[in-house]
Enzyme design. Structure first.
Site, PDB file in Angstrom:
ATOM      1  N   VAL A  67       0.845  -1.205   0.000  1.00 41.60           N
ATOM      2  CA  VAL A  67       0.000   0.000   0.000  1.00 41.60           C
ATOM      3  C   VAL A  67       0.876   1.250   0.000  1.00 41.60           C
ATOM      4  O   VAL A  67       2.060   1.196   0.314  1.00 41.60           O
ATOM      5  CB  VAL A  67      -0.950   0.015   1.222  1.00 41.60           C
ATOM      6  CG1 VAL A  67      -1.926  -1.143   1.149  1.00 41.60           C
ATOM      7  CG2 VAL A  67      -0.178  -0.037   2.525  1.00 41.60           C
ATOM      8  N   CYS A  68       0.274   2.379  -0.363  1.00 43.19           N
ATOM      9  CA  CYS A  68       0.983   3.654  -0.349  1.00 43.19           C
ATOM     10  C   CYS A  68       1.442   3.961   1.073  1.00 43.19           C
ATOM     11  O   CYS A  68       0.707   3.665   2.005  1.00 43.19           O
ATOM     12  CB  CYS A  68       0.066   4.777  -0.844  1.00 43.19           C
ATOM     13  SG  CYS A  68      -0.325   4.640  -2.602  1.00 43.19           S
ATOM     14  N   PRO A  69       2.612   4.521   1.270  1.00 42.39           N
ATOM     15  CA  PRO A  69       3.571   5.008   0.275  1.00 42.39           C
ATOM     16  C   PRO A  69       4.595   3.968  -0.169  1.00 42.39           C
ATOM     17  O   PRO A  69       5.485   4.268  -0.938  1.00 42.39           O
ATOM     18  CB  PRO A  69       4.270   6.148   1.014  1.00 42.39           C
ATOM     19  CG  PRO A  69       4.326   5.677   2.437  1.00 42.39           C
ATOM     20  CD  PRO A  69       3.015   4.927   2.631  1.00 42.39           C
TER      21      PRO A  69
END
Length: 83
Positions: free
Chosen positions: A18-20
């Site tokens: 997942v981000c980041p």
């Protein structure tokens, strides 16, 4: 419009993060390439497709193509531009 023809030098799959972290994995993969080489990034829709291409471009690299797969994931093709 004809499809762009280019040779992919390396691939990274960021569908499992997942981000980041999506951009971090992409950036590390780009750092391992030589200038002018092409990285293919396999990513999910949502935040990754919104943020990773923008961040890559902000780093000075060239986005060659973004395509959507039948399963809703995306392929991003990036040419590394010198450090």
């Amino acid at each position: 419009m004809a499809d762009m023809a280019f040779t992919v030098d390396d691939r990274v799959d960021i569908t499992d993060v997942v981000c980041p972290v999506t951009f971090v994995k992409t950036k590390i993969a780009l750092e391992e390439l030589e200038d002018g080489q092409i990285l293919q990034v396999h990513m999910n829709s949502g935040e990754p497709i919104l943020n990773v291409p923008r961040s890559v471009k902000d780093e000075g690299h060239k986005i060659l193509k973004i395509s959507e797969n039948e399963d809703g994931t995306y392929e991003l093709y990036v040419r590394k531009v010198g450090d």
